[in-house]
Design an enzyme around this catalytic site. Structure first.
Site, PDB file in Angstrom:
ATOM      1  N   ARG A   1       0.850  -1.199   0.000  1.00 11.73           N
ATOM      2  CA  ARG A   1       0.000   0.000   0.000  1.00 11.73           C
ATOM      3  C   ARG A   1       0.886   1.250   0.000  1.00 11.73           C
ATOM      4  NH1 ARG A   1      -4.533   2.338   4.250  1.00 11.73           N
ATOM      5  NH2 ARG A   1      -6.113   2.781   2.703  1.00 11.73           N
TER       6      ARG A   1
ATOM      7  N   GLU B   1     -35.424   4.779   5.646  1.00 21.26           N
ATOM      8  CA  GLU B   1     -34.219   4.087   6.135  1.00 21.26           C
ATOM      9  C   GLU B   1     -33.746   4.705   7.457  1.00 21.26           C
ATOM     10  OE1 GLU B   1     -31.940   2.504   2.104  1.00 21.26           O
ATOM     11  OE2 GLU B   1     -31.852   4.637   2.584  1.00 21.26           O
TER      12      GLU B   1
ATOM     13  N   ASP C   1      -6.603 -11.894  16.684  1.00 15.57           N
ATOM     14  CA  ASP C   1      -6.056 -12.976  17.504  1.00 15.57           C
ATOM     15  C   ASP C   1      -6.182 -12.609  18.969  1.00 15.57           C
ATOM     16  OD1 ASP C   1      -3.555 -11.504  18.358  1.00 15.57           O
ATOM     17  OD2 ASP C   1      -3.239 -11.483  16.199  1.00 15.57           O
TER      18      ASP C   1
HETATM   19  C1  DGJ Z   1      -8.036  -0.462   6.575  1.00 19.15           C
HETATM   20  C2  DGJ Z   1      -9.157  -0.547   7.558  1.00 19.15           C
HETATM   21  O1  DGJ Z   1      -9.574  -1.855   7.734  1.00 19.15           O
HETATM   22  C3  DGJ Z   1     -10.289   0.351   7.086  1.00 19.15           C
HETATM   23  O2  DGJ Z   1     -11.397   0.208   7.924  1.00 19.15           O
HETATM   24  C4  DGJ Z   1      -9.777   1.752   7.069  1.00 19.15           C
HETATM   25  O3  DGJ Z   1      -9.467   2.161   8.363  1.00 19.15           O
HETATM   26  C5  DGJ Z   1      -8.578   1.866   6.149  1.00 19.15           C
HETATM   27  N1  DGJ Z   1      -7.566   0.908   6.493  1.00 19.15           N
HETATM   28  C6  DGJ Z   1      -7.991   3.240   6.215  1.00 19.15           C
HETATM   29  O4  DGJ Z   1      -6.831   3.344   5.526  1.00 19.15           O
END
Ligand code: DGJ
Length: 728
Positions: free
Chosen positions: A441, A612, A532
């Protein structure tokens, strides 16, 4: 007495189980039994076949039937004639690796042991006993102290080992498992929980094959791909019948569960940190502590095992103020706004949410440094003034003024190359000198095995938490760790890095959770990549998956429920079409699915229709009412969503007086009769009134015949029944 020692035979008794081992005349610690109570010494089970190519210890003299390679051992070591998986391997300065562990001493200690620097089950003195068995290798002086925490009422036994170098030279530990369990009897199947990002903890059940099978993570996190939990069950074992053994590792890093089905059809299970990502130098006088493994067994099927793990995790691993408290219904900004927000937008989202009864706004990723996308900013834990011009205090003040609490997101262990932190301290990022680092990422990982890095993070996170009224932290981690290297470790100790990384994480979490006892910490790792029991020691809930599609969630939460309690599952209602799958599911079905967890929202409620919004108000009211039952009641899996056309689960209060059944019918079939769902855990002497229409059913009818699912029309139809026992 939970622990008894008679003639060098050790009896570990819980309400329904017996664990037995014996130090024999040569001092070898043999495993005799883990199963239902038998009321006797189980040594008669041992057989001593003369098996060629399974050698004999020298002190067995001319007895060719005495072989470490064929007998059930309590903690198998490398290099002394047992060719199966070992629990411990130690390497000496001369390059050899033998460890001949023989019984030296034992003691029983009141209460439950703890483990320095590592999370572990805790208990009051009257709830547990500890047995310590000390084994020694006479040549090297190395001692292994096996620790057993016995919790009779919970039907739980914990295990951990301490390796002590009492010799005169440093040694290297190449493998140090927490658990070794030999099961020489029975035919076993193996259940593990595999997956990937957006698809965590899918159960997979296979008969054992001869040889070694394993589930493991080498990613620096326990991972989306395999979970550090395992089930062994007899063929035919179901939710409600059959023998099964479960083990959960209290650890959040590289782990390894291995099972060997050997030449004599005997089963050995070992579990601990991943030996392929582990080595540890132990100087004379030093000790190494393995993480803890939690064990339980039953002959009443998976459900009973799950109830035991739910209880021990909820009551003896989770800690802090929120352990028993109902969790706030929160709205998380991630799927509502992603990186695209400013103060006004968040305030607008919060205003809408407050009107519907939401308790807390959580500002997710994007509030710090120059974080407009996922390529920059990690490490710069100060407010992004372009987005939040008046600062955090002003934003939080405005949210609080609406009667809502405020929560915030961090990803402390990460660093972006485009960040002030990287420009100042590029040496803090994990990378192998002379090589380009692997990105995940776009980001790199901080070397949190370093005390100076942890100090920086403690200060940075604390500064933000002290700067405004912050009630919640989401602690994220969004990549696998590779390029293992730490500048502070000498070349021959780099193998220690993966474990030191986890110890660093625990140290940081401990400091922060102690410094901010009123803050609710939620774990996260791109959803459920670090789900975990280790994380649950610091964070009583963990974001279960980045997949918020309610249909998918019924499967992910089903797999998660084998070991982890509902109170630990982070779960939200998100927008449709769903952002991960494009699927549209009615809001009530999304909501009953999210209620099987911490419950909250992951959308901009202002974009909902008026109808909703009314639904959301009703859902929040329902959650406020059912929350204590959902989080503290017993959880039953009434269907298998991987095999059936519906997912249905049930919560039963401690006195069996309140029953809540929730779930979803995936698809409607024309010209069909409705399926009957048999309830479980009811008081057989009682009648129950269904809240929806006042009709009365006997427990016998509900448990033996069942209750028909609602008439379905369309797909993803919600299921919800609330029943109360009638006082007569
Ligand atoms: C991954 C998390 O699981 C999401 O919920 C969110 O917080 C993003 N990262 C943000 O970058």
């Amino acid at each position: 007495m939970a622990v008894r020692i008679e003639n060098e035979t050790f009896y570990l008794e819980t309400e329904n189980t017996l664990y037995q081992m014996k130090a024999d005349c040569r001092g070898v610690l043999k495993h005799l039994w883990y199963g239902a109570k038998t009321g006797q010494d189980m040594e008669y089970l041992l057989e001593y076949p003369d098996v060629a190519f399974s050698g004999n210890p020298y002190d067995a003299g001319r007895d060719r039937t005495y072989s470490l390679d064929t007998m059930p051992l309590e903690y198998a070591a490398e290099g002394v004639g047992d060719f199966r998986l070992s629990a411990v391997t130690v390497r000496y300065e001369d390059g050899t690796s033998a460890l001949d562990l023989r019984y030296e001493s034992s003691r029983i200690v009141p209460g439950k042991y703890s483990i320095p620097g590592l999370p572990a089950v805790y208990a009051d003195e009257d709830e547990a006993q500890t047995l310590e068995i000390c084994l020694k290798d006479a040549v090297s002086g190395i001692r292994v102290i096996l620790k057993y925490g016995v919790m009779p009422e919970c039907d739980i036994i914990t295990r951990s080992a301490v390796i002590e170098n009492n010799g005169g030279h440093p040694v290297v530990i190449d493998r140090a498992h927490s658990l070794c369990l030999d099961i020489p009897y029975g035919q076993w199947e193996w259940v593990h929980f595999h997956g990937r990002h957006l698809k965590e903890r899918t159960p997979e059940r296979r008969p054992l094959f001869h040889g070694v099978q394993q589930s493991a993570s080498g990613r620096g996190i326990s991972s989306h791909h395999q979970n550090p939990t395992v089930l062994l069950c007899e063929e035919g074992c179901t939710e409600t019948s059959g023998t099964c053994i479960g083990a959960a590792l209290v650890y959040s890093g590289c782990f390894q569960t291995q099972i060997e089905y050997d030449q004599l059809n005997q089963t050995r299970l070992v579990m601990g940190s991943n030996s392929e990502r582990f080595s540890w130098e132990l100087a004379p006088g030093e000790r190494f502590y393995t993480p803890e493994a939690v064990l339980s067994m039953t002959d009443a099927g998976f459900e009973t095992l799950s109830h035991r793990f739910h209880r021990v995790i909820r009551e003896h691993i989770c800690r802090g103020k929120y352990k028993r408290m109902e969790r706030p219904v929160l709205l998380n900004s991630w799927e509502a706004a992603y990186f695209d927000f400013d103060e006004e937008k968040l305030v607008e989202i919060a205003r809408g949410a407050a009107e519907l009864g939401v308790d807390m706004l959580v500002m997710d990723d994007g509030w710090f440094g120059h974080r407009d996308n996922d390529e920059a900013g990690l490490g710069d834990w100060y407010v992004n003034r372009f987005k939040l011009a008046s600062g955090l205090e002003s934003l939080v003040g405005r949210i609080n003024a609406m009667g809502m609490d405020f929560g915030i997101w961090f990803e402390p262990e990460m660093i972006s190359e485009d960040s002030d932190l990287f420009r100042a301290h590029s040496e803090w990022a994990i990378r192998i000198p002379g090589r380009d680092p692997v990105r995940g990422r776009y980001q790199l990982v901080l070397d949190i095995s370093r005390a100076d890095v942890r100090d920086y993070l403690f200060e940075a996170v604390s500064r933000i938490l002290n700067s405004a009224n912050i009630a919640y932290v989401k602690w994220d981690f969004n990549r696998s760790v590779s390029d293992w290297y730490s500048e502070l470790l000498p070349a021959d100790r780099q193998g220690e890095m993966p474990h030191r990384f986890v110890l660093g994480l625990y140290d940081l979490l401990e400091r922060l959770t102690q410094a901010f006892p009123d803050v609710l910490f939620e774990g996260c790792c791109g959803g459920g990549g670090r789900f975990d029991a280790g994380i649950l020691y610091y964070c009583p809930q963990i974001w279960c998956s980045d997949d918020t599609d309610a249909y998918e969630r019924t499967q992910i939460q089903y797999g998660t429920s084998f070991f982890y309690p509902v109170s630990s599952v982070g779960s939200h209602v998100s927008a449709v079409p769903n952002h991960q799958t494009g699927r549209s599911i009615p809001i009530r079905s999304r909501s009953v699915t999210a209620m099987a967890g911490s419950f909250g929202y992951e959308l901009d409620v202002n974009r909902l229709t008026e109808e909703e919004k009314e639904d959301v108000k009703a859902q929040i009211r329902a959650f406020k009412e059912y929350g204590p039952l959902i989080h503290n009641g017993k959880y039953y899996r009434l269907s298998n969503p991987f095999e059936e056309q519906y997912a249905v689960w049930e919560y039963v209060s401690a006195d069996a007086g309140q029953i809540l059944v929730q779930g979803m019918i995936f698809r409607t079939e024309p010209n069909s009769v409705r399926s009957l769902i048999r309830l479980r855990g009811l008081d057989p002497q009682k009648n129950y009134r269904l809240r929806e229409d006042g009709s009365i059913y006997s427990a016998g009818a509900l448990m033996n015949a069942g209750i028909p699912l609602p008439k379905a029309w369309g797909d993803y139809v919600p299921v919800e029944f609330y029943l109360e026992a009638i006082e007569e």
